[in-house]
Design an enzyme around this catalytic site. Structure first.
Site, short mmCIF file in Angstrom:
data_model
loop_
_atom_site.label_atom_id
_atom_site.label_comp_id
_atom_site.label_asym_id
_atom_site.label_seq_id
_atom_site.Cartn_x
_atom_site.Cartn_y
_atom_site.Cartn_z
N GLU A 89 0.85 -1.20 0.00
CA GLU A 89 0.00 0.00 0.00
C GLU A 89 0.88 1.25 0.00
O GLU A 89 1.83 1.34 0.75
CB GLU A 89 -0.93 0.00 1.22
CG GLU A 89 -1.93 -1.14 1.25
CD GLU A 89 -2.97 -1.08 0.14
OE1 GLU A 89 -3.10 -0.04 -0.53
OE2 GLU A 89 -3.66 -2.11 -0.06
N CYS A 145 -7.44 -1.20 8.14
CA CYS A 145 -6.11 -1.26 7.54
C CYS A 145 -5.65 0.12 7.12
O CYS A 145 -4.52 0.53 7.38
CB CYS A 145 -6.09 -2.25 6.38
SG CYS A 145 -6.19 -3.95 6.99
N HIS A 205 -1.00 -5.32 2.48
CA HIS A 205 -2.27 -6.07 2.50
C HIS A 205 -1.98 -7.49 1.99
O HIS A 205 -1.42 -7.64 0.90
CB HIS A 205 -3.29 -5.41 1.57
CG HIS A 205 -4.42 -4.78 2.29
ND1 HIS A 205 -4.97 -3.58 1.91
CD2 HIS A 205 -5.15 -5.20 3.38
CE1 HIS A 205 -5.99 -3.29 2.73
NE2 HIS A 205 -6.12 -4.25 3.63
N1 PCA Z 1 -8.17 -6.20 7.26
C1 PCA Z 1 -9.14 -5.14 7.38
C2 PCA Z 1 -9.03 -4.69 8.80
C3 PCA Z 1 -8.24 -5.72 9.53
C4 PCA Z 1 -7.66 -6.55 8.48
O1 PCA Z 1 -6.83 -7.46 8.66
C5 PCA Z 1 -8.95 -4.05 6.35
O2 PCA Z 1 -8.54 -4.35 5.21
O3 PCA Z 1 -9.24 -2.88 6.63
#
Ligand code: PCA
Length: 203
Positions: free
Chosen positions: A78, A141, A166
């Site tokens: 990201e 996230c 991610h």
């Molecule tokens: N994924 C979520 C929140 C916690 C996680 O592991 C997200 O993509 O926001």
């Protein structure tokens, strides 16, 4: 040096969160540098408090955060966090936010400060699907990405490099969805280790 690596607890009824599974697979030492691993709650603002306390306690040089993207087609580096909390699903305390800022009177966005070009190449070279992403959404996230980058930039300048990854689901999470992408946890954990190696300058 010290690197603080975070993953999230399960959320939205899931049994596991591969981000924390991958982080917990990491060694405690990478090339003579200390790896501090932490699981963060999927709770707005509390996640940031836990993160800030870890930063105060350990004074890490590097901050590598991660979470699950259920619909991901690769490991995603990201690049930017935005100042917004908005999701159709509540956090793990049942709180639903819709348009609130993460920080008042603060910048709209912060960019990741980690060496993303080298990180992308190093993971690609090991045959693990990886790409850049320009939106981490507006749920937890993005919350930890924006908040972590803000803490690093405005309050804890000893953090030289920070950002968020991610990760895709593990195969068990998509067994009822035959067309969904997933990665075995060993591969995701290896990608995380490579990211840490690059950040620490040992790769
Ligand atoms: N994924 C979520 C929140 C916690 C996680 O592991 C997200 O993509 O926001």
């Amino acid at each position: 040096m010290k690197i603080l690596v975070t993953g999230f607890e399960p959320f939205a009824g899931g049994d596991v969160n591969p981000s924390w599974m991958a982080v917990s697979h990491l060694p405690d030492d990478i090339g003579g540098h200390t790896v501090i691993k932490a699981q963060l709650p999927v709770v707005y603002f509390k996640a940031l408090d836990v993160l800030e306390n870890l930063i105060k306690e350990h004074e890490p040089d590097m901050l590598l955060m991660s979470g699950l993207a259920g619909n991901s087609d690769a490991v995603r580096i990201e690049r930017v966090g935005i100042n917004l909390c908005e999701s159709p699903i509540p956090d793990n305390d049942g709180v639903l936010l819709n348009g609130e800022p993460i920080a008042e009177n603060a910048p709209c966005a912060y960019f990741s400060t980690f060496p993303y070009e080298k990180m992308l190449k190093a993971v690609k070279d090991e045959g693990i699907p990886v790409r850049y992403s320009y939106s981490a959404g507006a749920y937890l996230c993005n919350h930890i990405l924006y908040g972590g980058l803000r803490l690093a930039k405005e309050s804890y300048p000893f953090i030289k490099s920070a950002g968020f990854i991610h990760v895709p689901p593990v195969p068990e999470q998509v067994k009822d969805k035959p067309h969904s992408f997933s990665l075995p946890i060993e591969k995701t954990a290896r990608a995380m280790e490579i990211f840490a190696e690059v950040m620490l300058g040992v790769k």
